[in-house]
Design a protein around this motif. Structure first.
Motif, short mmCIF file in Angstrom:
data_model
loop_
_atom_site.label_atom_id
_atom_site.label_comp_id
_atom_site.label_asym_id
_atom_site.label_seq_id
_atom_site.Cartn_x
_atom_site.Cartn_y
_atom_site.Cartn_z
N TYR A 5 -15.85 20.52 -2.98
CA TYR A 5 -15.48 22.20 -1.79
C TYR A 5 -16.88 22.50 -2.48
CZ TYR A 5 -11.55 21.08 1.04
OH TYR A 5 -10.73 20.01 1.43
N ASP A 171 2.34 25.66 -3.38
CA ASP A 171 2.69 26.30 -1.65
C ASP A 171 4.04 26.56 -1.75
OD1 ASP A 171 3.62 23.63 -2.00
OD2 ASP A 171 1.40 22.73 -0.53
N ALA A 206 -13.22 24.76 3.51
CA ALA A 206 -11.69 24.21 3.71
C ALA A 206 -11.69 24.31 5.13
CB ALA A 206 -11.14 24.20 2.19
N GLU A 209 -5.96 23.25 7.25
CA GLU A 209 -4.93 22.75 6.43
C GLU A 209 -4.73 22.53 5.20
OE1 GLU A 209 -7.23 19.68 8.68
OE2 GLU A 209 -7.04 21.46 8.68
N ASN A 210 -5.67 23.10 4.38
CA ASN A 210 -6.13 22.01 2.76
C ASN A 210 -6.31 23.27 1.90
OD1 ASN A 210 -6.04 19.77 3.84
ND2 ASN A 210 -8.61 19.52 3.69
N GLN A 213 -5.36 22.55 -1.85
CA GLN A 213 -6.44 22.16 -2.26
C GLN A 213 -7.33 22.49 -2.87
OE1 GLN A 213 -6.46 18.79 -3.52
NE2 GLN A 213 -8.69 18.98 -3.67
N ALA A 214 -7.84 23.80 -1.33
CA ALA A 214 -8.79 24.32 -2.17
C ALA A 214 -8.52 25.31 -3.36
CB ALA A 214 -9.34 24.65 -0.64
#
Length: 267
Positions: A5, A171, A206, A209-210, A213-214
């Motif tokens: 990203y 998360d 991003a 749904e990410n 990760q972002a």
């Protein structure tokens, strides 16, 4: 860790709307510019709905609260949720006063955060864990930091980022710890505030749904940049570190971060 990203931020230059504090506004704006994002620091409640339509992310920072600023945060959060714009909360010194505690409670009741970024003391309060903190300091306690992050993520249904000597991103189901950075970070006012804004920039580019990760990539890029900026500096050169951090955020590459990041996976 694959860093996907950072280059998207530099290509798309997302607008990051910050309702932040007077201590951090300038440093945060310059840090976002260095990263490749576009900062906006607007606080009037009357323009929040219009700005949500233009923004890639909203960052709410509790550093210097006021009635007008809280009203702006509530308006901005509601508009961002309607527009599917990610919201990052930085609950600065949340345990220090009734005003801060009540404000965070009101924000949480009226909007859905994508991520919350704070130090150990701030997230411990949100998790309901006993912790000794003073003002904006991280303080001290014996609770498990990864579990604190997981608890906040579960309670508020978002990604929780607990930053410190080791950074934890959770998360509610999984977490990672990142072991980069420098002891010069706490010596620069608003270094944590800038990290929250950097998280907002990564979330802006991003898929929704990410978020996990972002957020992890945001922390990795920021802490690796800090590590690189601190090379050859003494512990007393915090002023030099501050401007070198901005320069390094502008220059660091995804390949450098992927090579230098120290990550451990949890569950």
């Amino acid at each position: 860790m694959h860093i996907q990203y950072l280059d998207k931020i530099r290509k798309h230059n997302p607008l990051i709307h910050n309702i932040t504090n007077l201590v951090s506004a300038n440093f945060t704006a310059n840090g976002l510019l260095a990263l490749g994002a576009s900062p906006m620091m607007a606080e009037s409640p009357d323009e929040m709905a219009e700005l949500a339509a233009l923004s890639g992310a909203l960052v709410l920072n509790l550093g210097t609260p006021s009635d007008e600023k809280v009203a702006a945060m509530l308006n901005a959060g509601a508009a961002a949720n309607r527009a599917n714009v990610p919201i990052v909360l930085d609950p600065v010194a949340v345990a220090a006063s009734a005003l801060r505690r009540n404000t965070v409670s009101k924000l949480a009741q009226n909007m859905q955060f994508s991520a919350i970024r704070g130090n150990a003391g701030e997230l411990a309060y949100l998790a309901g864990v006993d912790w000794q903190a003073k003002g904006v300091d991280a303080g001290s306690g014996s609770a498990d930091l990864a579990q604190i992050a997981q608890t906040v993520a579960q309670k508020l249904n978002c990604v929780a980022i607990l930053s410190g000597e080791v950074d934890y991103i959770a998360d509610g189901k999984q977490f990672i710890s990142l072991h980069n950075g420098t002891t010069l970070f706490p010596k620069v006012t608003a270094s944590g505030c800038l990290l929250s804004a950097v998280v907002g920039a990564f979330l802006a580019v991003a898929p929704r749904e990410n978020v996990f990760q972002a957020a992890a990539e945001a922390v990795a890029v920021y802490t690796v940049a800090g590590e690189l900026a601190a090379q050859d500096l003494s512990p007393t050169q915090s002023g030099t570190f501050a401007w070198k951090l901005l320069d390094t955020l502008a220059a660091v590459s995804a390949e450098q971060v992927a090579q230098l990041v120290h990550l451990q996976q949890g569950n």
